[in-house]
Design an enzyme around this catalytic site. Structure first.
Site, mmCIF file in Angstrom:
data_model
loop_
_atom_site.group_PDB
_atom_site.id
_atom_site.type_symbol
_atom_site.label_atom_id
_atom_site.label_comp_id
_atom_site.label_asym_id
_atom_site.label_seq_id
_atom_site.Cartn_x
_atom_site.Cartn_y
_atom_site.Cartn_z
ATOM 1 N N GLU A 166 0.884 -1.353 0.058
ATOM 2 C CA GLU A 166 -0.190 0.093 -0.042
ATOM 3 C C GLU A 166 0.648 1.132 -0.040
ATOM 4 O O GLU A 166 0.401 1.994 0.779
ATOM 5 C CB GLU A 166 -0.944 0.033 1.331
ATOM 6 C CG GLU A 166 -1.970 -1.248 1.179
ATOM 7 C CD GLU A 166 -2.745 -1.296 2.319
ATOM 8 O OE1 GLU A 166 -2.655 -0.415 3.394
ATOM 9 O OE2 GLU A 166 -3.392 -2.307 2.544
ATOM 10 N N ASN A 208 1.951 -5.416 -3.144
ATOM 11 C CA ASN A 208 0.733 -5.498 -2.932
ATOM 12 C C ASN A 208 -0.253 -4.190 -2.439
ATOM 13 O O ASN A 208 0.382 -3.520 -1.615
ATOM 14 C CB ASN A 208 0.597 -6.620 -1.725
ATOM 15 C CG ASN A 208 -0.882 -6.966 -1.368
ATOM 16 O OD1 ASN A 208 -1.479 -7.639 -2.187
ATOM 17 N ND2 ASN A 208 -1.290 -6.731 -0.054
ATOM 18 N N HIS A 245 -10.490 -5.857 -2.580
ATOM 19 C CA HIS A 245 -11.457 -5.575 -1.548
ATOM 20 C C HIS A 245 -12.769 -4.760 -2.302
ATOM 21 O O HIS A 245 -12.370 -3.532 -2.624
ATOM 22 C CB HIS A 245 -11.057 -5.012 -0.424
ATOM 23 C CG HIS A 245 -10.078 -5.578 0.499
ATOM 24 N ND1 HIS A 245 -10.466 -6.612 1.277
ATOM 25 C CD2 HIS A 245 -8.627 -5.296 0.724
ATOM 26 C CE1 HIS A 245 -9.187 -6.943 1.855
ATOM 27 N NE2 HIS A 245 -8.370 -6.207 1.533
ATOM 28 N N GLU A 274 -6.462 -10.501 -1.531
ATOM 29 C CA GLU A 274 -7.166 -10.293 -0.203
ATOM 30 C C GLU A 274 -8.774 -10.291 -0.512
ATOM 31 O O GLU A 274 -9.429 -9.399 0.024
ATOM 32 C CB GLU A 274 -6.807 -8.966 0.692
ATOM 33 C CG GLU A 274 -5.456 -9.135 0.983
ATOM 34 C CD GLU A 274 -5.005 -7.867 1.802
ATOM 35 O OE1 GLU A 274 -5.908 -7.172 2.098
ATOM 36 O OE2 GLU A 274 -3.630 -7.607 1.816
ATOM 37 N N ASP A 276 -12.506 -10.083 -1.068
ATOM 38 C CA ASP A 276 -13.864 -10.144 -0.443
ATOM 39 C C ASP A 276 -14.725 -9.280 -1.071
ATOM 40 O O ASP A 276 -14.256 -8.148 -1.557
ATOM 41 C CB ASP A 276 -13.644 -9.788 1.102
ATOM 42 C CG ASP A 276 -13.146 -8.486 1.537
ATOM 43 O OD1 ASP A 276 -12.773 -7.633 0.595
ATOM 44 O OD2 ASP A 276 -12.734 -8.422 2.768
#
Ligand code: G3I
Length: 439
Positions: A166, A208, A245, A274, A276
């Site tokens: 990030e 990432n 996400h 990750e 979702d």
């Protein structure tokens, strides 16, 4: 250490391959991969049929919950520690390392035959207090020491490391995120990658980030440029992690596959790290299907991890974003994910007789290039061409081509199965990707 997963040893579930189940996916660079429908009965088995992994984040505090561990053990073969390998967990005091919970997760994973993603070595967030208060060369050295120590501790046990997490701003700037690490100098990211490579030469090294799923976003382009620069200058990088996400404010983008294929075309693996997706029912199930299909359409998209097991385990529990409900029941999203993993690249339920398209690069000029496409397997076909960011159609021949950018659709015009297009580069010199279906 094995760096890539081999397909599951048993392919007994492979259904008879008939032309009706064949779809073809053609990737940038002209490599054709034909996939047959296969029947894996768990997410990990279904993903393994195409050589991919399917993973989840695990929290050490839940390893005593047998409903949780039963699902995790059955469905997933790649494990990420949700918080236990972060900087505040592994180096709570400077030069005092604590691997207790990280080791618990690695040990659970490895004793159950699973691989591990390391998350994360260098990040502006979840820094311990001592690091938050540091700056300049002292912080740079402390960060590099952290990377070296933690990657050395786990050497040989990590499939892929999120080396840096990030580091870019949201919004339209495309700039680096301001942080104490960024203020040590713009080269902090490559310094972290070099330290990680030296400490664990066999782990894949990933950058990432989140909000890097939409190809048109400035942040996605900024990460793309970082990776391209690293590859050009020989800075060690092996993979890009798309956190993915998703919710109503940040939906699965229509150009998601373009993002994946564009990163892959730089010569790195893409991992969905990750995943979702907030929602419920058919809409959520459909979004999971789209994500899986986009990954399966790109050979260098090597695996998908969801960010937790049950909805109640999620950092966004109220958004019910995962594949199992709070009781551990499979949701509609589970079924659509499994079906998509079993269905190969396009997920078209029954394309009739199959077809294959190969993409090859032809003439090139400073502002444009030609692409030759060859269809086999059927004389009726529809080819979907995904152009890379910014590119626009200038010309086409021997087929009817609609659209000017993004997804172009080509159908026969009586000239046979070989056709071509000219694309304006508009700053992007990567090959388009194409898929073929029989309408
Ligand atoms: O462990 C303590 C517990 O003892 C305490 O009672 C409780 C109450 O505050 O907090 C617990 O710690 C929390 C921890 O999650 C474990 O649940 C932290 O406060 C909380 O900040 C932490 O949140 C994590 C978050 O990263 C922190 O940034 C989430 O679990 C984790 O899912 C989330 O993961 C991040 C990825 O690392 C990077 N990408 C985004 C993703 C989602 O935010």
């Amino acid at each position: 250490m094995t760096r890539t997963l081999t397909p599951s040893p048993s392919r007994r579930g492979l259904r008879a391959i008939s032309l009706a189940t064949l779809t073809a996916v053609v990737l940038a660079g002209g490599v054709a991969a034909t996939t047959a429908q296969a029947a894996g009965s768990t997410l990990q088995a279904a993903a393994a049929e195409s050589g991919r992994y399917f993973g989840t984040a695990i929290a050490a505090g839940r390893l005593n919950d047998s409903v949780y561990t039963t699902i995790a053990n059955r469905e997933f073969n790649m494990i990420t520690a949700e918080n236990e390998m972060k900087i505040d967990a592994t180096e709570p005091n400077q030069n005092q390392f604590n691997y207790t919970n990280g080791d618990r997760i690695v040990s659970w994973a490895r004793s159950n035959g699973k691989q591990v993603r390391g998350h994360t070595l260098a990040w502006h967030s979840q820094q311990p207090g001592w690091m938050q208060n540091m700056s300049g060369s002292a912080l740079r050295n402390a960060m590099l020491n952290h990377v070296t120590q933690v990657a050395t501790h786990y050497r040989g046990q990590i499939h892929s490391w999120d080396v840096v997490n990030e580091a870019f701003q949201d919004g339209s700037s495309g700039a680096r995120r301001d942080s104490n690490l960024q203020r040590t100098g713009n080269d902090w990211i490559e310094a972290a990658f070099r330290a990680a490579r030296a400490a664990d030469p066999n782990a894949k090294l990933c950058y990432n980030d989140y909000n890097t799923d939409d190809w048109s976003h400035a942040k996605t382009q900024a990460v793309y440029n970082l990776v391209r620069d690293f590859k050009a200058r020989g800075v060690p990088i092996d993979c890009v992690g798309l956190q993915s996400h998703f919710n109503a404010q940040s939906p699965v983008p229509s150009n998601y596959q373009t993002t994946i294929s564009s990163f892959a075309a730089l010569g790195v693996d893409v991992q969905i790290t990750e995943l979702d997706i907030e929602g419920s029912g058919t809409a959520q199930a459909d979004n999971y299907r789209r994500v899986v299909q986009a990954c399966l359409a790109v050979s260098r998209c090597t695996g998908i991890s969801v960010w937790g097991v049950r909805d109640t385990d999620s950092w966004r529990a109220s958004g019910t974003p995962l594949l199992f409900d709070g009781s551990g029941n499979k949701k509609a999203a589970y079924t659509s994910t499994l079906n998509a993993l079993n269905g190969g690249g396009t997920g078209n339920p029954d394309p009739g007789t199959g077809c294959t398209v190969t993409v090859s690069r032809a003439n090139e000029w400073s502002d444009r290039f030609n692409v030759s496409l060859a269809v086999s397997g059927s004389s009726t076909w529809r080819v979907s061409i995904q152009t890379q960011g910014g590119q626009t159609l200038q010309n086409s021949w021997n087929a009817t081509v609609s659209g000017t950018s993004g997804t172009l659709t080509a159908t026969p015009n009586g000239s046979g199965n070989n056709f071509g297009i000219t694309l304006y580069k508009n700053g992007n010199n990567n090959n388009p990707t194409a898929t073929c279906t029989v309408p």
